[in-house]
Scaffold this active site. Sequence first.
Site, PDB file in Angstrom:
ATOM      1  N   MET A  49       0.840  -1.193   0.000  1.00 37.07           N
ATOM      2  CA  MET A  49       0.000   0.000   0.000  1.00 37.07           C
ATOM      3  C   MET A  49       0.885   1.255   0.000  1.00 37.07           C
ATOM      4  O   MET A  49       1.907   1.299   0.676  1.00 37.07           O
ATOM      5  CB  MET A  49      -0.902   0.003   1.233  1.00 37.07           C
ATOM      6  CG  MET A  49      -1.854   1.169   1.321  1.00 37.07           C
ATOM      7  SD  MET A  49      -2.949   1.063   2.766  1.00 37.07           S
ATOM      8  CE  MET A  49      -4.103  -0.211   2.233  1.00 37.07           C
ATOM      9  N   HIS A 120       0.723  -5.110   1.543  1.00 33.13           N
ATOM     10  CA  HIS A 120      -0.498  -5.371   0.783  1.00 33.13           C
ATOM     11  C   HIS A 120      -0.184  -6.124  -0.514  1.00 33.13           C
ATOM     12  O   HIS A 120      -1.084  -6.698  -1.137  1.00 33.13           O
ATOM     13  CB  HIS A 120      -1.204  -4.047   0.459  1.00 33.13           C
ATOM     14  CG  HIS A 120      -2.639  -4.224   0.102  1.00 33.13           C
ATOM     15  ND1 HIS A 120      -3.476  -3.164  -0.191  1.00 33.13           N
ATOM     16  CD2 HIS A 120      -3.421  -5.326  -0.021  1.00 33.13           C
ATOM     17  CE1 HIS A 120      -4.687  -3.602  -0.478  1.00 33.13           C
ATOM     18  NE2 HIS A 120      -4.678  -4.918  -0.385  1.00 33.13           N
ATOM     19  N   ASP A 249      16.758   6.580  11.534  1.00 32.12           N
ATOM     20  CA  ASP A 249      15.844   6.285  10.427  1.00 32.12           C
ATOM     21  C   ASP A 249      14.453   6.836  10.742  1.00 32.12           C
ATOM     22  O   ASP A 249      13.910   6.614  11.827  1.00 32.12           O
ATOM     23  CB  ASP A 249      15.764   4.765  10.222  1.00 32.12           C
ATOM     24  CG  ASP A 249      15.229   4.377   8.852  1.00 32.12           C
ATOM     25  OD1 ASP A 249      14.690   5.254   8.166  1.00 32.12           O
ATOM     26  OD2 ASP A 249      15.355   3.197   8.496  1.00 32.12           O
ATOM     27  N   ASP A 292      12.070  -1.664   6.738  1.00 28.52           N
ATOM     28  CA  ASP A 292      13.332  -2.398   6.604  1.00 28.52           C
ATOM     29  C   ASP A 292      13.166  -3.619   5.706  1.00 28.52           C
ATOM     30  O   ASP A 292      14.113  -4.055   5.047  1.00 28.52           O
ATOM     31  CB  ASP A 292      13.829  -2.887   7.972  1.00 28.52           C
ATOM     32  CG  ASP A 292      14.246  -1.754   8.893  1.00 28.52           C
ATOM     33  OD1 ASP A 292      14.644  -0.684   8.388  1.00 28.52           O
ATOM     34  OD2 ASP A 292      14.159  -1.942  10.121  1.00 28.52           O
ATOM     35  N   GLN A 296      14.249  -0.057   3.192  1.00 29.61           N
ATOM     36  CA  GLN A 296      13.999   1.373   3.328  1.00 29.61           C
ATOM     37  C   GLN A 296      14.096   1.778   4.802  1.00 29.61           C
ATOM     38  O   GLN A 296      13.995   0.935   5.688  1.00 29.61           O
ATOM     39  CB  GLN A 296      12.600   1.717   2.778  1.00 29.61           C
ATOM     40  CG  GLN A 296      12.414   1.500   1.302  1.00 29.61           C
ATOM     41  CD  GLN A 296      13.141   2.533   0.459  1.00 29.61           C
ATOM     42  OE1 GLN A 296      13.788   3.454   0.970  1.00 29.61           O
ATOM     43  NE2 GLN A 296      13.029   2.371  -0.856  1.00 29.61           N
ATOM     44  N   LEU A 300      18.846   2.228   5.681  1.00 31.90           N
ATOM     45  CA  LEU A 300      19.137   2.359   7.111  1.00 31.90           C
ATOM     46  C   LEU A 300      18.412   1.272   7.891  1.00 31.90           C
ATOM     47  O   LEU A 300      17.221   1.054   7.707  1.00 31.90           O
ATOM     48  CB  LEU A 300      18.702   3.740   7.615  1.00 31.90           C
ATOM     49  CG  LEU A 300      19.578   4.930   7.211  1.00 31.90           C
ATOM     50  CD1 LEU A 300      18.945   6.224   7.681  1.00 31.90           C
ATOM     51  CD2 LEU A 300      20.974   4.775   7.791  1.00 31.90           C
ATOM     52  N   ASP A 307      21.139  -8.213   6.245  1.00 28.50           N
ATOM     53  CA  ASP A 307      21.023  -7.277   5.137  1.00 28.50           C
ATOM     54  C   ASP A 307      19.865  -7.710   4.236  1.00 28.50           C
ATOM     55  O   ASP A 307      19.880  -8.833   3.720  1.00 28.50           O
ATOM     56  CB  ASP A 307      22.330  -7.258   4.346  1.00 28.50           C
ATOM     57  CG  ASP A 307      22.237  -6.414   3.095  1.00 28.50           C
ATOM     58  OD1 ASP A 307      21.481  -5.416   3.104  1.00 28.50           O
ATOM     59  OD2 ASP A 307      22.902  -6.753   2.100  1.00 28.50           O
TER      60      ASP A 307
END
Length: 324
Positions: A49, A120, A249, A292, A296, A300, A307
């Site tokens: 979304m 979503h 972040d 994350d 995003q 960070l 990772d």
Amino acid sequence: MRKFILGTCLSFACLIGTSYAATAPEQVTSKFQTTYAKTQYPIVFSHGMSGFIRIGTDPLGVDYWYQILPDLARNGANVWASRVSPFNSSEIRGEQLLHQVEEVIALTGSPKVNLIGHSHGGPTIRYVAGVRPELVASMTAIGAPHQGSPVSDFILKIRDTAPILETPIVAVVNLLSKAIIWAQGLDPVSFPHDSLAGANSLSLAGSAIFNQKYPIGVPQNSCSEGLYREQGIYNYSFTGIGTVTNPLDVDSALKITSLLIDGGQENDGLVSRCSAKFGKTIRDDLNWNHLDEVNQVLGLKSVFAPDPVSMYRQHANRLKQQGL
């Protein structure tokens, strides 16, 4: 033709129904460094979304799947990023995705695709598998609210408590939806925008109805695993249960929404660990919050967390080893 940081992007128009044209998938290609992520079938990503493929242009442009798709392409994957309405029902988004999947199949000659959906995007890919299972080799859901999200219910409760707010709030969020499409260089009118339908789809009640219609991979019991393989489709999921994973972040704001879910316990800020359960669980305890999970904002995250780019690469290899 637009340029990605690490390759070229091909954009085609596809007609969904007869009411509007939606932008079809964008392919990321680059010179292979390895074949570690070279799956048998193309991988099609579906955003969540308020999501997008890419906003802005180089050098300031940002991909939704930050650094993930280019890395997969470098490692041999045939990767596509789909674009659907930022805010709408799971069925509308799913129908948009279905037409793009059909286009990927037509363009690549592959009989099937591997679907990956975040948030979503999870119910969105499930719609495709529900109506055209023969086109889907696997589904992977990341941080997806299969049982719904109390955050959606909270928003709907505010609407019910103060109905006068419904029209202005819906208008504002629909405007945001149009702005996201416009920021990608597209005509907002070419996509349907319905934020209220999106909230209803991700509510607890709306998700229960959706699960009855499209049950593939969904657990039968609360917080258990769903079927690993169903109707020939392999199902996987992983999710985070972190909120403030890096104080620098901006997505640390998810700590606030996390308090609406199970008293702030075991959720990524928008989706609970149990709601994210789908098919075979790869990990359900990652120190990631909801953003994350797609690397995003701008990569960070906690220095102690895996990772995301590497995790997606490993998952593509998992699909490859499975013959998918």
